[in-house]
Motif scaffolding. Structure first.
Motif, PDB file in Angstrom:
ATOM      1  N   LYS A 145       0.846  -1.204   0.000  1.00 17.02           N
ATOM      2  CA  LYS A 145       0.000   0.000   0.000  1.00 17.02           C
ATOM      3  C   LYS A 145       0.881   1.253   0.000  1.00 17.02           C
ATOM      4  O   LYS A 145       0.654   2.215   0.712  1.00 17.02           O
ATOM      5  CB  LYS A 145      -0.963   0.019   1.193  1.00 17.02           C
ATOM      6  CG  LYS A 145      -1.900  -1.152   1.256  1.00 17.02           C
ATOM      7  CD  LYS A 145      -2.897  -1.089   0.145  1.00 17.02           C
ATOM      8  CE  LYS A 145      -3.896  -2.224   0.262  1.00 17.02           C
ATOM      9  NZ  LYS A 145      -4.384  -2.693  -0.988  1.00 17.02           N
ATOM     10  N   LEU A 146       1.929   1.160  -0.816  1.00 14.59           N
ATOM     11  CA  LEU A 146       2.913   2.218  -0.905  1.00 14.59           C
ATOM     12  C   LEU A 146       3.411   2.283  -2.341  1.00 14.59           C
ATOM     13  O   LEU A 146       3.616   1.258  -2.985  1.00 14.59           O
ATOM     14  CB  LEU A 146       4.093   1.902   0.027  1.00 14.59           C
ATOM     15  CG  LEU A 146       5.293   2.832  -0.009  1.00 14.59           C
ATOM     16  CD1 LEU A 146       4.937   4.162   0.640  1.00 14.59           C
ATOM     17  CD2 LEU A 146       6.459   2.200   0.725  1.00 14.59           C
ATOM     18  N   GLY A 147       3.581   3.443  -2.841  1.00 15.80           N
ATOM     19  CA  GLY A 147       4.161   3.569  -4.168  1.00 15.80           C
ATOM     20  C   GLY A 147       3.121   3.560  -5.264  1.00 15.80           C
ATOM     21  O   GLY A 147       1.918   3.700  -5.027  1.00 15.80           O
ATOM     22  N   PHE A 148       3.608   3.368  -6.477  1.00 14.11           N
ATOM     23  CA  PHE A 148       2.789   3.522  -7.660  1.00 14.11           C
ATOM     24  C   PHE A 148       2.522   2.180  -8.316  1.00 14.11           C
ATOM     25  O   PHE A 148       3.343   1.655  -9.051  1.00 14.11           O
ATOM     26  CB  PHE A 148       3.460   4.475  -8.642  1.00 14.11           C
ATOM     27  CG  PHE A 148       3.792   5.809  -8.032  1.00 14.11           C
ATOM     28  CD1 PHE A 148       2.791   6.619  -7.523  1.00 14.11           C
ATOM     29  CD2 PHE A 148       5.098   6.237  -7.950  1.00 14.11           C
ATOM     30  CE1 PHE A 148       3.082   7.837  -6.948  1.00 14.11           C
ATOM     31  CE2 PHE A 148       5.406   7.462  -7.378  1.00 14.11           C
ATOM     32  CZ  PHE A 148       4.397   8.262  -6.872  1.00 14.11           C
ATOM     33  N   PRO A 152      15.960   7.215 -18.966  1.00 11.11           N
ATOM     34  CA  PRO A 152      16.417   8.503 -18.413  1.00 11.11           C
ATOM     35  C   PRO A 152      15.373   9.140 -17.490  1.00 11.11           C
ATOM     36  O   PRO A 152      15.725   9.742 -16.477  1.00 11.11           O
ATOM     37  CB  PRO A 152      16.669   9.374 -19.646  1.00 11.11           C
ATOM     38  CG  PRO A 152      16.898   8.404 -20.757  1.00 11.11           C
ATOM     39  CD  PRO A 152      16.027   7.220 -20.441  1.00 11.11           C
ATOM     40  N   ASP A 153      14.097   9.008 -17.841  1.00 11.11           N
ATOM     41  CA  ASP A 153      13.035   9.561 -16.987  1.00 11.11           C
ATOM     42  C   ASP A 153      13.004   8.847 -15.645  1.00 11.11           C
ATOM     43  O   ASP A 153      12.881   9.477 -14.593  1.00 11.11           O
ATOM     44  CB  ASP A 153      11.666   9.422 -17.667  1.00 11.11           C
ATOM     45  CG  ASP A 153      11.505  10.307 -18.888  1.00 11.11           C
ATOM     46  OD1 ASP A 153      12.282  11.287 -19.031  1.00 11.11           O
ATOM     47  OD2 ASP A 153      10.612  10.015 -19.698  1.00 11.11           O
ATOM     48  N   CYS A 154      13.111   7.529 -15.680  1.00  7.59           N
ATOM     49  CA  CYS A 154      13.027   6.741 -14.448  1.00  7.59           C
ATOM     50  C   CYS A 154      14.242   6.941 -13.549  1.00  7.59           C
ATOM     51  O   CYS A 154      14.110   7.097 -12.342  1.00  7.59           O
ATOM     52  CB  CYS A 154      12.866   5.260 -14.761  1.00  7.59           C
ATOM     53  SG  CYS A 154      11.220   4.816 -15.326  1.00  7.59           S
ATOM     54  N   VAL A 155      15.418   6.907 -14.127  1.00  9.64           N
ATOM     55  CA  VAL A 155      16.647   7.028 -13.332  1.00  9.64           C
ATOM     56  C   VAL A 155      16.701   8.368 -12.608  1.00  9.64           C
ATOM     57  O   VAL A 155      17.118   8.448 -11.459  1.00  9.64           O
ATOM     58  CB  VAL A 155      17.897   6.809 -14.221  1.00  9.64           C
ATOM     59  CG1 VAL A 155      19.172   7.167 -13.483  1.00  9.64           C
ATOM     60  CG2 VAL A 155      17.953   5.367 -14.697  1.00  9.64           C
ATOM     61  N   ALA A 156      16.263   9.427 -13.265  1.00 11.29           N
ATOM     62  CA  ALA A 156      16.321  10.766 -12.683  1.00 11.29           C
ATOM     63  C   ALA A 156      15.102  11.111 -11.821  1.00 11.29           C
ATOM     64  O   ALA A 156      15.071  12.172 -11.200  1.00 11.29           O
ATOM     65  CB  ALA A 156      16.447  11.798 -13.808  1.00 11.29           C
ATOM     66  N   CYS A 157      14.132  10.224 -11.742  1.00  8.32           N
ATOM     67  CA  CYS A 157      12.866  10.540 -11.063  1.00  8.32           C
ATOM     68  C   CYS A 157      13.032  10.645  -9.549  1.00  8.32           C
ATOM     69  O   CYS A 157      13.636   9.774  -8.912  1.00  8.32           O
ATOM     70  CB  CYS A 157      11.833   9.467 -11.402  1.00  8.32           C
ATOM     71  SG  CYS A 157      10.207   9.859 -10.745  1.00  8.32           S
ATOM     72  N   ARG A 195      11.364   7.603  -7.670  1.00 11.50           N
ATOM     73  CA  ARG A 195      11.724   6.302  -8.241  1.00 11.50           C
ATOM     74  C   ARG A 195      11.534   5.145  -7.274  1.00 11.50           C
ATOM     75  O   ARG A 195      11.018   4.102  -7.627  1.00 11.50           O
ATOM     76  CB  ARG A 195      13.172   6.347  -8.727  1.00 11.50           C
ATOM     77  CG  ARG A 195      13.658   5.043  -9.298  1.00 11.50           C
ATOM     78  CD  ARG A 195      15.118   5.181  -9.774  1.00 11.50           C
ATOM     79  NE  ARG A 195      15.636   3.928 -10.236  1.00 11.50           N
ATOM     80  CZ  ARG A 195      15.373   3.387 -11.418  1.00 11.50           C
ATOM     81  NH1 ARG A 195      14.586   4.022 -12.260  1.00 11.50           N
ATOM     82  NH2 ARG A 195      15.873   2.234 -11.765  1.00 11.50           N
ATOM     83  N   SER A 196      11.916   5.314  -6.020  1.00  4.54           N
ATOM     84  CA  SER A 196      11.838   4.217  -5.040  1.00  4.54           C
ATOM     85  C   SER A 196      10.395   3.791  -4.766  1.00  4.54           C
ATOM     86  O   SER A 196      10.160   2.693  -4.264  1.00  4.54           O
ATOM     87  CB  SER A 196      12.517   4.612  -3.737  1.00  4.54           C
ATOM     88  OG  SER A 196      11.821   5.692  -3.138  1.00  4.54           O
ATOM     89  N   GLN A 197       9.437   4.640  -5.085  1.00  2.37           N
ATOM     90  CA  GLN A 197       8.029   4.282  -4.915  1.00  2.37           C
ATOM     91  C   GLN A 197       7.459   3.597  -6.150  1.00  2.37           C
ATOM     92  O   GLN A 197       6.327   3.137  -6.144  1.00  2.37           O
ATOM     93  CB  GLN A 197       7.206   5.529  -4.606  1.00  2.37           C
ATOM     94  CG  GLN A 197       7.565   6.168  -3.284  1.00  2.37           C
ATOM     95  CD  GLN A 197       6.752   7.421  -3.063  1.00  2.37           C
ATOM     96  OE1 GLN A 197       5.565   7.446  -3.342  1.00  2.37           O
ATOM     97  NE2 GLN A 197       7.393   8.461  -2.567  1.00  2.37           N
TER      98      GLN A 197
END
Length: 151
Positions: free
Chosen positions: A69-72, A116-121, A124-126
């Protein structure tokens, strides 16, 4: 009652059971089942050929995000079926969209976000536990995806 090998999932027996009930003239108008005997495909097709209303919960999302129940999890992405892409909560649009088969041979859509979008987000950890790769979404085909989303 049906006896099957342990490797046969209950969900694989739903249509077999329905046909056995038809053959014995015992098919009910409504069939209430537990999670093991229903999937989105059954919900879409059970009423049409048999005149049966299948009632039961679809198995829950098994992603770590849903469990914690955490994150996306998957419902946090906007899927654009017409343009064949998904958009995350941060507004990033996916890089690729390919039809594949899942582990059971069913067709699915695999959507890969841009690395690139994911690495810099900043969140990201969610979204993913992968330290280096982009998020990959696995979607059921549109009618199944939309049927499950309504539940």
């Amino acid at each position: 009652m049906e006896t099957t090998p342990a490797t046969t999932g209950d969900v694989e027996m739903t249509q077999v059971i329905h046909q056995a009930l038809v053959d014995k003239h015992l098919l009910p108008q409504k069939h209430i089942v537990d999670t093991a005997y229903v999937d989105a495909q059954h919900l879409l097709t059970s009423e049409t050929p048999l005149g049966l209303e299948l009632l039961g919960p679809v198995p829950s999302n098994s992603s770590w995000q849903e469990k914690a129940k955490l994150g996306f999890e998957l419902s946090c992405f906007t899927v654009d079926w017409e343009h064949r892409h998904a958009t995350c909560r941060q507004g990033h649009i996916s890089k690729s969209w390919h039809q594949r088969s899942d582990n059971y041979g069913y067709p699915v859509i695999q959507v890969r976000e841009r690395r690139p979008d994911c690495v810099a987000c900043s969140v990201r950890s969610q979204c993913t536990h992968s330290p280096a790769t982009a998020r990959v979404l696995t979607l059921k085909l549109q009618p199944l995806y939309e049927a499950e989303a309504k539940l």
